[in-house]
Design a protein around this motif. Structure first.
Motif, mmCIF file in Angstrom:
data_model
loop_
_atom_site.group_PDB
_atom_site.id
_atom_site.type_symbol
_atom_site.label_atom_id
_atom_site.label_comp_id
_atom_site.label_asym_id
_atom_site.label_seq_id
_atom_site.Cartn_x
_atom_site.Cartn_y
_atom_site.Cartn_z
ATOM 1 N N GLY A 161 29.409 -40.092 21.737
ATOM 2 C CA GLY A 161 30.080 -39.220 22.507
ATOM 3 C C GLY A 161 29.354 -39.102 23.717
ATOM 4 N N VAL A 162 29.924 -38.269 24.783
ATOM 5 C CA VAL A 162 29.375 -37.970 26.011
ATOM 6 C C VAL A 162 29.697 -36.241 26.290
ATOM 7 C CG1 VAL A 162 29.892 -39.944 27.080
ATOM 8 C CG2 VAL A 162 31.478 -38.240 27.277
ATOM 9 N N GLU A 163 28.401 -35.831 27.167
ATOM 10 C CA GLU A 163 28.696 -34.411 27.581
ATOM 11 C C GLU A 163 29.047 -34.420 29.153
ATOM 12 O OE1 GLU A 163 26.184 -30.440 28.081
ATOM 13 O OE2 GLU A 163 24.919 -32.227 27.377
ATOM 14 N N ALA A 164 30.215 -33.654 29.311
ATOM 15 C CA ALA A 164 30.482 -33.575 30.839
ATOM 16 C C ALA A 164 29.646 -32.395 31.584
ATOM 17 C CB ALA A 164 32.095 -33.150 30.657
ATOM 18 N N LEU A 165 29.469 -32.892 32.555
ATOM 19 C CA LEU A 165 28.201 -31.931 33.450
ATOM 20 C C LEU A 165 28.897 -31.898 34.909
ATOM 21 C CD1 LEU A 165 25.089 -33.366 31.993
ATOM 22 C CD2 LEU A 165 26.073 -31.122 31.238
ATOM 23 N N ILE A 166 29.195 -30.507 35.189
ATOM 24 C CA ILE A 166 29.562 -30.488 36.531
ATOM 25 C C ILE A 166 28.602 -30.623 37.754
ATOM 26 C CG2 ILE A 166 28.963 -27.957 36.514
ATOM 27 C CD1 ILE A 166 31.827 -27.488 37.805
ATOM 28 N N ARG A 167 29.254 -31.249 38.679
ATOM 29 C CA ARG A 167 28.604 -31.535 40.023
ATOM 30 C C ARG A 167 29.236 -30.863 41.083
ATOM 31 N NH1 ARG A 167 25.342 -32.072 36.703
ATOM 32 N NH2 ARG A 167 23.898 -33.481 36.113
ATOM 33 N N TRP A 168 28.647 -30.673 42.344
ATOM 34 C CA TRP A 168 29.359 -30.108 43.590
ATOM 35 C C TRP A 168 28.879 -30.754 44.626
ATOM 36 C CZ3 TRP A 168 28.263 -24.722 45.774
ATOM 37 C CH2 TRP A 168 29.163 -24.442 46.958
ATOM 38 N N GLN A 169 29.919 -31.685 45.285
ATOM 39 C CA GLN A 169 29.481 -32.508 46.306
ATOM 40 C C GLN A 169 29.986 -31.688 47.513
ATOM 41 O OE1 GLN A 169 28.176 -35.593 46.019
ATOM 42 N NE2 GLN A 169 27.662 -35.406 48.582
ATOM 43 N N HIS A 170 29.113 -30.978 48.338
ATOM 44 C CA HIS A 170 29.317 -29.982 49.356
ATOM 45 C C HIS A 170 29.343 -31.023 50.621
ATOM 46 C CE1 HIS A 170 28.789 -26.791 52.498
ATOM 47 N NE2 HIS A 170 29.331 -25.964 51.218
ATOM 48 N N PRO A 171 30.503 -30.724 51.534
ATOM 49 C CA PRO A 171 30.510 -31.571 52.644
ATOM 50 C C PRO A 171 29.229 -31.480 53.710
ATOM 51 C CG PRO A 171 31.896 -29.699 52.924
ATOM 52 C CD PRO A 171 31.439 -29.824 51.421
ATOM 53 N N GLN A 172 28.501 -30.406 53.685
ATOM 54 C CA GLN A 172 27.422 -30.064 54.631
ATOM 55 C C GLN A 172 26.113 -30.345 53.906
ATOM 56 O OE1 GLN A 172 30.125 -27.674 55.247
ATOM 57 N NE2 GLN A 172 30.741 -28.998 56.771
ATOM 58 N N ALA A 189 31.970 -33.663 25.228
ATOM 59 C CA ALA A 189 31.811 -32.365 25.268
ATOM 60 C C ALA A 189 31.599 -31.550 26.242
ATOM 61 C CB ALA A 189 30.204 -32.088 24.456
ATOM 62 N N VAL A 190 32.213 -30.277 26.357
ATOM 63 C CA VAL A 190 32.323 -29.385 27.285
ATOM 64 C C VAL A 190 31.617 -27.936 27.007
ATOM 65 C CG1 VAL A 190 33.813 -28.274 28.992
ATOM 66 C CG2 VAL A 190 34.383 -30.574 27.967
ATOM 67 N N ASN A 191 30.640 -27.834 28.246
ATOM 68 C CA ASN A 191 30.029 -26.382 28.081
ATOM 69 C C ASN A 191 30.921 -25.154 28.344
ATOM 70 O OD1 ASN A 191 27.128 -26.951 27.636
ATOM 71 N ND2 ASN A 191 27.675 -28.429 29.390
ATOM 72 N N VAL A 192 30.701 -24.382 27.434
ATOM 73 C CA VAL A 192 31.685 -23.015 27.847
ATOM 74 C C VAL A 192 30.577 -21.788 28.067
ATOM 75 C CG1 VAL A 192 33.205 -21.674 26.759
ATOM 76 C CG2 VAL A 192 33.413 -23.762 26.468
ATOM 77 N N SER A 193 30.426 -21.236 29.111
ATOM 78 C CA SER A 193 29.671 -19.949 29.190
ATOM 79 C C SER A 193 30.194 -18.797 28.624
ATOM 80 C CB SER A 193 29.608 -19.817 30.887
ATOM 81 O OG SER A 193 30.695 -19.036 31.420
ATOM 82 N N ALA A 194 29.164 -17.663 28.403
ATOM 83 C CA ALA A 194 29.633 -16.516 27.590
ATOM 84 C C ALA A 194 30.534 -15.860 28.606
ATOM 85 C CB ALA A 194 28.231 -15.785 27.889
ATOM 86 N N ILE A 195 30.680 -16.062 30.065
ATOM 87 C CA ILE A 195 31.714 -15.348 30.621
ATOM 88 C C ILE A 195 33.128 -15.877 30.514
ATOM 89 C CG2 ILE A 195 32.620 -14.919 33.222
ATOM 90 C CD1 ILE A 195 29.891 -13.525 32.344
ATOM 91 N N GLN A 196 33.347 -17.131 30.291
ATOM 92 C CA GLN A 196 34.475 -17.694 29.849
ATOM 93 C C GLN A 196 34.908 -17.396 28.705
ATOM 94 O OE1 GLN A 196 32.978 -21.930 30.907
ATOM 95 N NE2 GLN A 196 35.191 -22.345 30.736
ATOM 96 N N LEU A 197 33.926 -17.204 27.632
ATOM 97 C CA LEU A 197 34.296 -16.683 26.208
ATOM 98 C C LEU A 197 34.900 -15.327 26.206
ATOM 99 C CD1 LEU A 197 34.247 -18.158 23.356
ATOM 100 C CD2 LEU A 197 32.068 -16.928 23.225
ATOM 101 N N GLN A 198 34.238 -14.454 27.009
ATOM 102 C CA GLN A 198 34.745 -12.998 27.121
ATOM 103 C C GLN A 198 35.622 -12.785 27.985
ATOM 104 O OE1 GLN A 198 31.129 -10.694 27.943
ATOM 105 N NE2 GLN A 198 32.346 -8.584 27.709
ATOM 106 N N TYR A 199 35.723 -13.539 29.136
ATOM 107 C CA TYR A 199 36.867 -12.975 29.988
ATOM 108 C C TYR A 199 38.022 -13.977 30.377
ATOM 109 C CZ TYR A 199 33.494 -9.325 31.127
ATOM 110 O OH TYR A 199 32.514 -8.359 31.184
ATOM 111 N N GLY A 200 37.573 -15.338 29.909
ATOM 112 C CA GLY A 200 38.641 -16.288 30.323
ATOM 113 C C GLY A 200 39.638 -16.523 28.876
#
Length: 730
Positions: free
Chosen positions: A505-516, A564-575
């Motif tokens: 399997g694979v784990e999905a990890l987020i990245r942010w490509q900011h323009p500046q 596999a996708v990470n789920v944060s505590a905030i998502q679990l509680q409020y999402g």
């Protein structure tokens, strides 16, 4: 009576004085009867036939009738929907008793003729009917649960039945007296039937008295003591009427007096329940709207956990101190404090320890400040101290140093010795602000700077800190636009079988490509996203994107067994995580078994009941579940047994030192054995060398990911990797 299970509001409050008096009164009445009973038959008191003349009989009976009718009237007209049905039953029963007593009074020997001639037989028949009615009524009250009528209209049926019984008795006795068996024979006295009926009445009253006596300890909503006493006095009355030889002797007098007293006691019960108790309750409620106002004031200005002033009260006192400082040319300071590592302690030991630590800290800090200072808890693990009337900023620094020195010693919390520290920021007026909000914000900024500088220290505010705060604000603003602007992307890190090297399997990890700024490290923006709850929409995007990509690989023939996708505590509680997963699976067409959600161990502790229920529903969809960073939070075999998870993910901090640290090896061994005992699989993250991989396999961990195999890869590179490394299912 099972009154302790009743839902009705309390109808009576016993007073301690009444509880103390009712038994002595009963004993005194019983002793009087026993004393007379013990006299020899030749005694003048027993032989006298003039102690209870007709006029006295009329007075006592008239008094008893008035009380019985008042009992009915008060109860009937004060009836409320929350009134106990037992009171209505008592009222209707004693309406009938009072009316039958009228028949007894008018038929008594020596009274004028009442339709038919007055006679002892006629009077006794009405008497026995009234006594039986009273006994049956009291027995019914004792047997019924003390609660409101389910059908309020039932009271009218009871009233109709009572009046019908009375009317029937009057009709039969006045028009068909010969239908009644004899109860009195001139020259011979009472018949055995009459005495037997009196004993039947005594037996019925005895059962009722026993029921009231048993209920008195648990009768929170009615006067079981008073009812018991009334029934007990009625029994004494009936005993008198089994012993008298003529209607004018001492037993007849005593029996009628006891009967009138029993009626009075019953009236006291219903009067208090129906009339006085509502006023008592109203008075109590009035005293409670006053207590509520005081409570509202406390809730409005004080913290409920520690009892310290809250932010609103601190604002008011700071404004006053700032105004006074302008007149006196003095300084005012705010110390902003945050407990270092509080979340870790809360997660590892539980909320009870966290709350106890905050209360202990409040007491310690209170002892370190001046009487003129104000210690405040605005919320969470933060404290603020207002320091008015300072001659110089250095005076505030002295207090900050004092706090730091004192907290180097461990604190005793619920039997444990806990080491803790504070990060503290200091802002001093007028130089750092002349208004409360400005001063508070700058003190908080200085506190964050102290945390960045290693914690367990304090910092003065300076203007350069605002630049850092502004940078963080800009980061959050840009992050809010990142999803819509298409700046977020996913990289995928392969997960392999340690035995075969095959892809599992694979784990999905987020990245942010900011323009500046270019590629922004996750450690820089993920904490900010969680603090601002931006992680909820970002996490939803990750789930959608990962499912879409996994299905795209399937269509392209790239065999990736699961993502596999990470789920944060905030998502679990409020999402709404369940709805997000359902929508992502439905829109992508991805089978639920190909999606794995990784949930951090600490996130399951914040609200364990909600977390367990959510995980069970996700599991029911077919989604796989794993606990991420396992071993760094609250590890409990009993707790894990209740969680619907498939896999434990061993944190990289243990894997990194696996071959060099016996502690790390012991922890990994324990995690693997725990997982096996629960039927769970394990996967290790952060595997960077072959020695660690071999050690993991030797310990029984069969899955891994890390730089030894591949770093997180963009979608195109991951596709190439998969083609070179066949999957376990391929």
């Amino acid at each position: 009576m099972d009154d302790q299970h009743s839902s009705t509001a309390p109808l009576y409050r016993r007073t301690s004085r009444w509880d103390k008096l009712f038994l002595p009164l009963l004993l005194a009445l019983g002793a009087l009867l026993l004393a007379i009973w013990g006299l020899p038959e030749s005694a003048q008191l027993k032989q006298s036939s003039s102690l209870f003349p007709t006029w006295l009989h009329s007075i006592t009976e008239l008094f008893a009738m008035v009380v019985a009718l008042l009992l009915f009237s008060v109860t009937w007209h004060s009836y409320r929907r929350d009134s106990a049905g037992n009171l209505v039953l008592l009222a209707c029963g004693f309406l009938a008793v009072g009316l039958l007593d009228i028949g007894h009074l008018l038929s008594y020997r020596g009274m004028p003729d009442f339709i038919t001639p007055a006679s002892a037989e006629k009077s006794i028949d009405f008497w026995l009917a009234a006594r039986l009615m009273a006994a049956v009524c009291l027995l019914g009250v004792s047997l019924r649960a003390w609660q409101p009528l389910q059908n309020p209209g039932l009271r009218w049926y009871w009233l109709t039945a009572a009046l019908a019984l009375v009317a029937t008795m009057f009709y039969l006795q006045l028009l068909h007296p010969h239908w009644f068996p004899p109860t009195f024979i001139e020259g011979q006295g009472l018949t055995p039937l009459k005495i037997q009926i009196e004993w039947l009445v005594i037996a019925l009253l005895g059962v009722a008295a026993w029921r009231f006596w048993r209920a008195r300890a648990n009768a929170a909503n009615y006067d079981a003591h008073g009812l018991f006493l009334a029934v007990a006095v009625s029994i004494l009355s009936e005993l008198c009427f089994t012993a008298y030889s003529n209607v004018h002797d001492i037993y007849s007098l005593l029996g009628h007096l006891y009967k009138a007293l029993a009626y009075l006691l019953l009236y006291r019960v219903v009067f208090i329940s129906s009339v006085r108790e509502p006023y008592w309750r109203l008075a109590k409620e009035i005293r409670g709207r006053e207590a509520a106002e005081q409570k509202i004031e406390v809730l409005a200005f004080y913290d409920t956990l520690t009892g310290l002033p809250n932010l609103d009260l601190l604002r008011d006192r700071t404004d006053q101190a700032l105004t006074a400082s302008l007149r006196n040319q003095q300084h005012v300071a705010l110390l902003y404090m945050d407990v270092d590592g509080f979340k870790t302690l809360n997660d590892s030991l539980g909320h009870s320890y966290g709350d106890a630590l905050l209360r202990t800290l409040a007491e310690v800090l209170r002892g370190l400040i001046r009487d003129s200072d104000t210690l405040c808890r605005p919320g969470g693990d933060e404290f603020v101290i207002l320091l008015p009337d300072l001659d110089s900023p250095e005076d505030a620094a002295a207090i900050a140093d004092k706090i730091m020195r004192h907290l180097r010693q461990p604190l005793a919390v619920l039997g444990r010795s806990i080491s803790t520290s504070l990060s503290l920021g200091l802002a001093v007026a007028p130089g750092d602000g002349s208004a409360f909000e400005t001063l508070l914000r700058n003190a908080e900024t200085a506190m964050y700077k102290a945390k960045q500088d290693g914690r367990q220290t304090w910092r003065y505010f300076d203007s350069s800190m605002n630049e850092e705060a502004l940078e963080r604000l800009n980061l959050l603003n840009d992050l809010r636009q990142a999803v819509a602007a298409g700046q977020l992307l996913l990289h995928y890190q392969p997960q392999v079988d340690l035995r075969s090297g095959a892809l599992i399997g694979v784990e999905a990890l987020i990245r942010w490509q900011h323009p500046q700024w270019g590629l922004v490290p996750p450690l820089r923006f993920i904490p900010a996203a969680e603090e601002s709850r931006l992680i909820v929409p970002i996490g939803e995007w990750v789930i959608q994107q990962a499912c879409q990509q996994a299905m795209a690989w399937q269509r392209a023939g790239v065999r990736v067994p699961q993502v596999a996708v990470n789920v944060s505590a905030i998502q679990l509680q409020y999402g709404n995580i369940e709805q997000q997963v359902l929508q992502a699976l439905a829109s992508s067409g991805l089978p639920a078994a190909m999606l794995e959600l990784e949930i951090t161990e600490s996130s399951l502790i914040d609200n364990p009941e909600q977390a367990q229920a959510t995980l069970k529903r996700l599991k029911a969809m077919g989604v796989k579940l794993s606990i991420d960073d396992f071993g760094t939070g609250y590890s409990s075999l009993a707790y894990l047994r209740n969680l619907a998870v498939d896999k434990l993910k061993i944190d990289q901090s243990f894997v990194r030192d696996l071959t060099s640290s016996t502690d790390s090896r012991a922890i990994v061994t324990a995690i693997v054995q725990m997982a096996h005992s629960l039927g769970l699989s394990t996967i290790a993250e952060g595997v960077e060398d072959q020695a660690s991989a071999e050690a993991l396999l030797q310990l029984g961990c069969l899955e891994a990911q890390g730089y030894l195999y591949a770093k997180p890869l963009p979608e195109a590179q991951l596709s190439a990797f998969v083609r070179q490394h066949p999957s376990a299912s391929g």
